[in-house]
Write an enzyme that holds these catalytic residues in place. Structure first.
Site, PDB file in Angstrom:
ATOM      1  N   LYS A  18       0.678  -1.282  -0.114  1.00 36.84           N
ATOM      2  CA  LYS A  18      -0.019  -0.104   0.141  1.00 36.84           C
ATOM      3  C   LYS A  18       0.949   1.163  -0.018  1.00 36.84           C
ATOM      4  O   LYS A  18       0.532   2.099  -0.816  1.00 36.84           O
ATOM      5  CB  LYS A  18      -0.796   0.096   1.320  1.00 36.84           C
ATOM      6  N   ARG A  91      -8.535   2.150   9.177  1.00 42.82           N
ATOM      7  CA  ARG A  91      -8.443   0.622   9.632  1.00 42.82           C
ATOM      8  C   ARG A  91      -9.519   0.000  10.210  1.00 42.82           C
ATOM      9  O   ARG A  91      -9.470  -1.054  10.601  1.00 42.82           O
ATOM     10  CB  ARG A  91      -7.082   0.745  10.414  1.00 42.82           C
ATOM     11  N   ARG A 130      11.787  -6.250   4.883  1.00 39.06           N
ATOM     12  CA  ARG A 130      11.779  -4.987   4.780  1.00 39.06           C
ATOM     13  C   ARG A 130      12.830  -4.025   5.446  1.00 39.06           C
ATOM     14  O   ARG A 130      12.835  -4.585   6.697  1.00 39.06           O
ATOM     15  CB  ARG A 130      10.365  -4.344   5.042  1.00 39.06           C
ATOM     16  N   ARG A 163      12.027  -2.036  10.981  1.00 40.84           N
ATOM     17  CA  ARG A 163      10.938  -1.703  11.813  1.00 40.84           C
ATOM     18  C   ARG A 163      10.516  -2.562  12.837  1.00 40.84           C
ATOM     19  O   ARG A 163      10.533  -3.749  12.747  1.00 40.84           O
ATOM     20  CB  ARG A 163       9.599  -1.385  11.006  1.00 40.84           C
ATOM     21  N   ARG A 174      -0.304  -8.174  13.772  1.00 42.70           N
ATOM     22  CA  ARG A 174      -0.842  -7.134  13.047  1.00 42.70           C
ATOM     23  C   ARG A 174      -1.661  -7.852  12.043  1.00 42.70           C
ATOM     24  O   ARG A 174      -2.731  -7.183  11.537  1.00 42.70           O
ATOM     25  CB  ARG A 174       0.225  -6.711  12.035  1.00 42.70           C
TER      26      ARG A 174
END
Ligand code: AMP
Length: 223
Positions: A18, A91, A130, A163, A174
Site C-alpha cells: 500500500k 483501519r 523490509r 521496523r 498485525r
C-alpha cells in the site's frame, strides 16, 4: 456546483504494498500523500506526547485508538488542495464512519478505494525482509529491492533498520488485527472498491492501478 476535492484510499493487509503504491500515485497525480503510519512514526521519533502514547500500541502491532486517529486525519486533510491519497487509514469501521463525517464537513469525496490483496506467505516474506533508512525513510526489500551496499541506504550511506513491528511475532498480531478490524471495510466500501493482485512486482501493480484511472478527468488532464 462546487466540486469536492477528491481522494483515493489504499486498503489491504500489512505488507501488500500500500505505502509504495500510494506514494507513487500521489506523485503521479500531484495529490497529498497521507500515511497515518508515517505520521505516527514521526511523532514517536520526536517523542511527543502523541508519539509516546502511539508507540505503546505500535510496538505490539495493535491499533492506536480511533479518536486519536480521527483527529490526526482531520488536521491533515485540511491541507489537501488538489486531492489526497490515504495510506493506512481508515483501519476500523468507526474510523471509516468518522472519515465520512469529516469529508462531508470539508467538501471532500472519496472517488476510489484500491484494495491490494496479497497472500499471507508473501506478506510475511516481504515484511521480514523490509528495511528502512532512518534518515530519508526510503524503503528497501533485501530480496526484491536491495540497496547497492550491504544493508546501507544508497542515498544517505547510513545503516538501514528493521521496523520494530516487522519482527515475526508482531507481524502475526498485525495480521490478526487486520482480519478482525480492517477486513470489514471491504464490505463498507464495496461500491468503490477495485481489487488489485498485490503479489506482482511494484511496477506491474502500479500499471494495473493506473489502468483504472484512464477514464477519469484528472488522469486525462495529466496525460
Ligand atoms: P503502517 O505503517 O500503516 O503499517 O502502520 C504502523 C502502525 O501504526 C500500525 O500497526 C498501528 O499501530 C499504527 N497505525 C497506523 N495507522 C493507523 C490507523 N489508521 N489506526 C490505528 N492505528 C494505526
Amino acid at each position: 456546483m462546487v466540486e469536492g476535492v477528491k481522494g483515493i484510499i489504499f486498503l489491504g493487509p500489512p505488507g501488500a504494498g500500500k505505502g509504495t503504491q500510494a506514494k507513487k500515485m500521489a506523485n503521479f497525480l500531484n495529490y497529498s500523500f497521507i500515511s497515518t503510519g508515517d505520521i505516527l512514526r514521526e511523532e514517536v521519533l520526536k517523542q511527543t506526547e502523541l508519539g509516546n502514547l502511539a508507540k505503546s500500541y505500535m510496538e505490539k502491532g495493535k491499533l492506536v485508538p480511533d479518536e486519536i486517529m480521527l483527529r490526526i486525519i482531520e488536521k491533515n486533510l485540511q491541507d489537501s488542495k488538489t486531492g489526497f491519497i490515504l495510506d493506512g487509514f481508515p483501519r476500523t469501521l468507526p474510523q471509516a464512519k468518522g472519515l465520512d463525517d469529516i469529508l462531508k464537513k470539508n467538501n471532500l469525496v472519496i472517488e476510489k478505494v484500491f484494495y491490494l490483496n496479497s497472500s499471507e506467505k508473501e506478506i510475511v516474506k516481504r515484511l521480514s525482509s523490509r528495511r528502512v533508512c532512518p534518515e530519508c525513510k526510503k524503503v528497501y526489500n533485501l530480496i526484491t529491492d536491495p540497496p547497492e551496499k550491504d544493508e546501507e541506504c544508497d542515498l544517505c550511506n547510513v545503516k538501514l533498520i528493521k521496523r520494530a513491528d516487522d519482527e515475526e511475532d508482531v507481524i502475526k498480531t498485525r495480521l490478526e488485527v487486520y482480519k478482525k478490524d480492517t477486513e470489514p471495510l471491504l464490505k463498507y466500501y464495496r461500491e468503490k472498491i477495485i481489487e488489485i493482485e498485490g503479489d506482482a512486482s511494484p511496477e506491474d501493480v502500479f500499471e494495473k492501478i493506473k489502468s483504472f484511472l484512464k477514464e477519469d478527468d484528472y488522469y486525462k488532464k495529466k496525460n
